[in-house]
Structures are given as C-alpha cells and as structure tokens.
Scaffold this active site. Structure first.
Site, PDB file in Angstrom:
ATOM      1  N   ALA A  81       0.761  -1.124  -0.207  1.00 38.88           N
ATOM      2  CA  ALA A  81      -0.020   0.172  -0.221  1.00 38.88           C
ATOM      3  C   ALA A  81       0.918   1.336   0.082  1.00 38.88           C
ATOM      4  O   ALA A  81       2.074   0.980   0.282  1.00 38.88           O
ATOM      5  CB  ALA A  81      -1.014   0.056   1.173  1.00 38.88           C
ATOM      6  N   LYS A  82       0.257   2.215  -0.293  1.00 42.65           N
ATOM      7  CA  LYS A  82       1.146   3.307  -0.556  1.00 42.65           C
ATOM      8  C   LYS A  82       1.673   4.054   0.797  1.00 42.65           C
ATOM      9  O   LYS A  82       2.680   4.562   0.735  1.00 42.65           O
ATOM     10  CB  LYS A  82       0.195   4.736  -0.667  1.00 42.65           C
TER      11      LYS A  82
END
Ligand code: GLU
Length: 298
Positions: free
Chosen positions: A237-238
C-alpha cells in the site's frame, strides 16, 4: 486486423491515487500477456468510484514512463453509462434483476447468519411483493437474480477455478453501475478476451463470467497474478514507504530502473541489468511466472 478478431487484453486502473509498484507490475504482466499473444492492449480507466483529482493523468504518465504502450484511446467508464443502462435494461426485461432495500448493516448481519455461505447476499429482498417494495422508505439498489450459486472459470495461471455466485449488486443505491456489471459490459464491448489482473479479484471472476453468459458475451480467459506484499506480508500500500515512481525518483531511481526492479521480481532480468519492455517480451514465458507473491522491501 480488427481487434475483435484477434482479441485484446487490458489494464483497468481505478484512479484513486498513484499506482504503486505492485500495480505497475500487474500492468506490466497484463501488457506481456497481451503483446506476447498478438493481442491488442487496451487501457480503461475505472472512474465510477473513488476518483482522486489528477490521479488518472499521473497513472497514465507512470505507465508510459516504464515503457508500456496501449492501443487506441483511453476509455473511461464514466463516459459509458448508456452501455451499462442498456445491459441492466436487458437483464431486467429478462426478469433477472430485483430491487434490494437492505442497509449495509442488515446485509452484514444476514450474511453472517449460519445459512449464508461466505458472505453471500442471502436473498432477503428477492421475493418482495410490489406492495412491500412500495412501503420501503429508502431508494433501492438493483441486484442480479442469479439462477446459479457457483460458476467455473479457466485461469491461465491458476487453472480451473470454481467459485461462488450470489445475487450481487448491479446498480448501487446511489444509481452508479456496480463494478461487476461495468467490467463485464466493458470487457464484452471492447472485445477483451484475456483478463489479466491481481489475484485479489479471483473470487469476482465466477460472478463476472456468469453475468457475461447471461448477457450473451463471450467468456474471456483469465490470468490472476500474485500480488505485491510489504515486508509484513500484507498487500502493498502507499503507506508502505517508497512505493510509487515519484517516491523512487526521489531516491534517484528513474522509471527504467523501476522497470528493472519489476523485471527482476519476475525473474526476467538480472540485478541491475538495464531492460526495456521489448527485452522482457522476448524473454517472457507465462509458464515461468513466479507463483508466489512478490515481497517488496522498502
Ligand atoms: N479497477 C480494478 C482495480 O483497479 C481492476 C478491475 C479489473 O481488472 O477487472 O482494482
């Protein structure tokens, strides 16, 4: 040659933010699967939901920057609502839809009841009378009246997969066509006969293939590819750190360095070896696709 006769693959990003290396790797794989089989490669922006301003342009720029190309104009789902309306009208004319007034909470409660398999919608609103529907105070979602509970698909990576089909949503309460409906309509209308995407979507495929059969659309072959994970084994994920092209650039790594990292993760290049997508195409053999998730340590 017309793409309808030779088929097409696609990448279908949701413009909810920047693509991370896991997304770029899936895009590269979709490109390799399509190009290595002489298919067209189409780009479809799935912007019916979760749109972040500027994300689409950055996603497309990042895909180009690592050297991927696509055929024809980029297609946007937000510009295709007439197609979705038409498909819903056809299903409704065939008595294959019904209105559902359940709240999210009611669905969660019903889906966790002992008779509901694995979160399937238990059909609470399936047989409401006209009078019962008229008495509801909230706007309805529209669901498929599924005539099966399971359906099989063929996956080039995972083999035959048999999975659940329930009365899934076709149009949401807010009137927006649901993901499963839009994907099936678009894949059919665009002549997509090869769907390559992350294996988190595997369990959607029986629903989508079943819906395609109801709409008399050909069933694509699927290739669900392993996702990228972070060092804790969770889906990348970011927030996991330097996971976008922009982050990598800030560390001095250009898009082609990132392509090299992706190629290495697919065992298509040696550490630090400069490569182009065409180099990878020449080396590509789907049989040697790594079958385990790619762990990206930031
Ligand atoms: N838009 C979906 C996503 O970004 C992908 C849909 C698909 O490939 O079918 O997760």
């Amino acid at each position: 040659m017309d793409f309808r006769t030779r088929g097409a693959g696609r990448f279908a990003p949701s413009p909810s933010g920047d693509l991370h290396l896991g997304n770029l790797r899936t895009a590269l794989l979709a490109w390799l699967f399509a190009r290595s089989t002489g298919r067209q490669f189409l780009m479809r922006v799935e912007d019916l939901d979760r749109v972040r301003a500027g994300a689409e342009a950055r996603q497309l720029a990042d895909l180009s920057a690592i050297g991927l190309d696509w055929d024809g104009p980029v297609v946007r789902q937000s510009e295709r609502t007439a197609l979705y309306d038409d498909a819903i009208a056809r299903l409704t004319a065939a008595s294959l839809t019904y209105e559902c007034f359940c709240t999210r909470r009611e669905i969660l409660e019903a889906a966790s009841a002992p008779h509901a398999p694995d979160g399937a919608y238990p059909g609470t609103c399936r047989n409401l009378t006209a009078a019962e529907r008229a008495g509801k105070a909230r706007p309805p979602a529209l669901r498929l009246r599924a005539e099966v509970t399971e359906f099989s698909i063929d996956d080039d990576v995972l083999g035959r997969f048999h999975g659940q089909v329930d009365d899934f949503v076709l149009r949401r309460v807010d009137g927006v066509p649901a993901y499963n409906l839009a994907v099936v309509v678009d894949d059919g209308a665009q002549g997509i006969d090869q769907v390559v995407r992350g294996d988190d979507l595997l369990t959607s495929s029986p629903r989508q293939a079943y819906l395609a059969s109801l709409l008399e659309l050909p069933t694509p072959t699927y290739a669900h590819v392993p996702l990228a994970l972070n060092s804790q084994g969770k889906r990348l994920a970011k927030r996991d750190g330097a996971v976008t092209l922009e982050d990598q650039a800030a560390m001095g790594l250009g898009p082609l360095d990132v392509l090299g990292i992706l190629a290495r993760s697919l065992e298509l290049a040696r550490e630090g070896e400069p490569v182009t997508p065409d180099d990878l195409l020449a080396r590509w053999d789907p049989i040697s696709l790594p079958r385990t998730p790619w762990v990206f340590e930031t």
